[in-house]
Scaffold this active site. Structure first.
Site, short mmCIF file in Angstrom:
data_model
loop_
_atom_site.label_atom_id
_atom_site.label_comp_id
_atom_site.label_asym_id
_atom_site.label_seq_id
_atom_site.Cartn_x
_atom_site.Cartn_y
_atom_site.Cartn_z
N GLY A 200 0.84 -1.20 0.00
CA GLY A 200 0.00 0.00 0.00
C GLY A 200 0.86 1.24 0.00
CB VAL B 128 -0.87 2.88 5.57
CG1 VAL B 128 -1.27 1.64 6.35
CG2 VAL B 128 -2.06 3.83 5.47
N GLY B 129 2.42 2.55 5.52
CA GLY B 129 3.63 1.73 5.71
C GLY B 129 4.36 2.12 6.99
CD GLU C 9 6.62 -5.83 -2.25
OE1 GLU C 9 6.62 -5.16 -3.29
OE2 GLU C 9 7.49 -6.68 -1.99
CB CYS D 230 2.32 -0.51 -7.24
SG CYS D 230 2.63 -2.19 -7.74
#
Ligand code: NAD
Length: 439
Positions: free
Chosen positions: A193, A197-198, A215, A249
């Site tokens: 994502g 948020v990572g 990722e 992505c």
């Protein structure tokens, strides 16, 4: 039997950990049985999954098969074909001071792992990491994206019907549910994502000293050399960029090229978009939609950058944004500040390769870098003078379909990688063993 969905995260993890401790997930036979069941789930329910992907993202059946179902099936088959070899302990030579002894490295499963998936390839990006986690002998908590609710519901309904429910659990939900899960102790967290948020995931993992794979994304540049055929470049560029309405992505984010090549690319890109989606992409069954209003509004605000070459139209009611190419884009323009993650392709001009390399290196390390060039020197220079998660010459996106290549980012585009044998590395501990006989 599926377990009740009201089960709390702590109970889910405790239940899966209890199963892991029995050793049930360790034999290769259990692992391959899970992979075969996952395979059956995909082949027996492809119509339901295609319908869910269409509901969430307007994905055509062709795209749903190619990028989600078939992609995952290939990952399963490749893993089934090679798992025994990948799991084989690796003998290590023993130095003379130890005398008679043997030494080897062996792959141990980690335990209970959490897989958190995003909405853009909501089936593939949940299931492909699960293939690796199960093949490595782990119990898995799978958290699909709430922003692809139909696919999330389909997977939450199907996975428990096929997999070992004492070792695999699906937890649906958004931020509160994921936050609750992240409070639990896992043995690995695999997150796909965005980087914001990572950071939340990595902070939560740090409390338990849990390793993470992140990722993430970023602005993946495409360098187009002056020695290339504009029509051939435009065809591949448009196909990679506008797949899934640009919500990929590793999609080409922007083009870097000299002014003359840019001018030659413009009509070629108009023709390439038309060849893919006809003169009215809104009417094309092959062209997807933006996932939600928030992303639609974000993208609509980018359409004013530069000079429109093709596209530029949008319709909020249907979350349609036309495949759009923007020329003469200033590096300071809004469209060049963040990952676009939608069907908008800016062209930024540079004098030459030196300036392109400096442009790339002045920015965060991207998930992918692409180049179209006929020159070996240019290929060598891009490979050695830039850093990116992956590097693709001549064909955007395709490197991630090579099953023996690691897929992952570097720096701001992520950490760790997976696919094929790299998933075994990610979801295992490589244990050092020395055996020295007494006497
Ligand atoms: P998303 O909004 O679906 O979020 C991903 C996951 O994070 C979801 O499961 C969601 O529930 C969870 N989440 C969201 N907010 C959270 C919070 N505050 N705390 C805990 N969990 C939370 O997807 P997204 O982030 O919009 O996905 C798009 C991004 O992902 C892009 O940057 C894209 O480049 C990147 N991406 C990377 C890859 C890759 O393989 N490297 C693949 C796809 C997408």
């Amino acid at each position: 039997m599926p377990h009740p969905t009201s089960e709390q995260p702590a109970d889910v993890v405790a239940r899966l950990r209890a199963t892991f401790r029995t050793g049930r997930t360790k034999p290769t036979a259990w692992r391959t049985a899970q992979l075969r069941r996952l395979r059956a789930m995909l082949t027996e329910n492809d119509a339901a999954l295609v319908a869910a992907l269409h509901e969430d993202l307007g994905k055509s059946a062709y795209e749903a098969f190619r990028t989600e179902i078939d992609f995952t099936l290939r990952e399963i088959d490749h893993t089934l074909d090679h798992l025994d070899a990948w799991l084989r302990p690796e003998p290590a030579p023993v130095p003379p001071h130890l005398g008679e002894a043997t030494a080897w490295a062996q792959y141990d499963p980690l335990g209970v792992v959490l897989v958190i998936a995003p909405w853009n390839y909501p089936a593939q990006l949940l299931l492909a990491p699960m293939v690796g986690a199960l093949a490595a002998g782990n119990a898995v908590v799978a958290k699909p994206s709430e922003l692809a609710p139909a696919t999330s519901a389909a997977l939450a309904g199907l996975l428990p019907r096929y997999l070992d429910n004492d070792a695999v659990a699906v937890v649906e939900g958004g931020v509160p549910e994921t936050t609750a899960l992240l409070a639990e102790r896992f043995d690995h967290i695999f997150y796909t994502g965005n980087g914001t948020v990572g950071r939340i995931v990595m902070t939560a993992a740090a409390r338990h000293l849990t390793p993470v794979t992140l990722e993430l994304g970023g602005k993946s540049p495409v360098f187009v050399d002056r020695d290339t055929d504009p029509a051939a470049v435009a065809e591949r560029l448009a196909a990679g960029k506008f797949l899934n309405a640009g919500q990929t992505c590793v999609a080409p984010d922007y083009v870097l090229t000299d002014p003359e090549t840019a001018r030659a690319l413009e009509p070629a890109l108009i023709r390439a978009v038309e060849a893919l989606y006809g003169s009215d992409p809104a009417a094309s069954e092959s062209y997807g939609r933006i996932v939600n209003e928030r992303h639609f509004d974000r993208l609509a605000a980018l359409l004013g950058s530069g000079r429109p070459v093709t596209g530029g139209g949008s319709d909020r009611a249907t979350k349609y944004i036309a495949p759009t190419v923007l020329a003469d884009v200033d590096p300071g323009a809004p469209v060049m500040q963040e990952e676009i993650f939608g069907p908008v392709l800016p062209i930024v001009t540079v004098r030459d390769l030196d300036e392109a390399i400096a442009f790339i290196n002045d920015r965060e390390k991207p998930l992918a870098l692409y180049a179209f060039t006929g020159s070996d020197t240019t290929r060598r220079r891009l490979a050695s003078e830039t850093s990116s998660g992956g590097l693709g010459f001549g064909l955007p996106l395709a490197h991630l379909t090579v099953p023996d290549l690691p897929f992952g980012g570097v720096g701001e585009s992520g950490m760790g990688n997976y696919h094929g044998r790299y998933s075994i590395e990610t979801f295992s501990h490589r244990k050092a063993v020395l055996d020295k006989p007494l006497g």
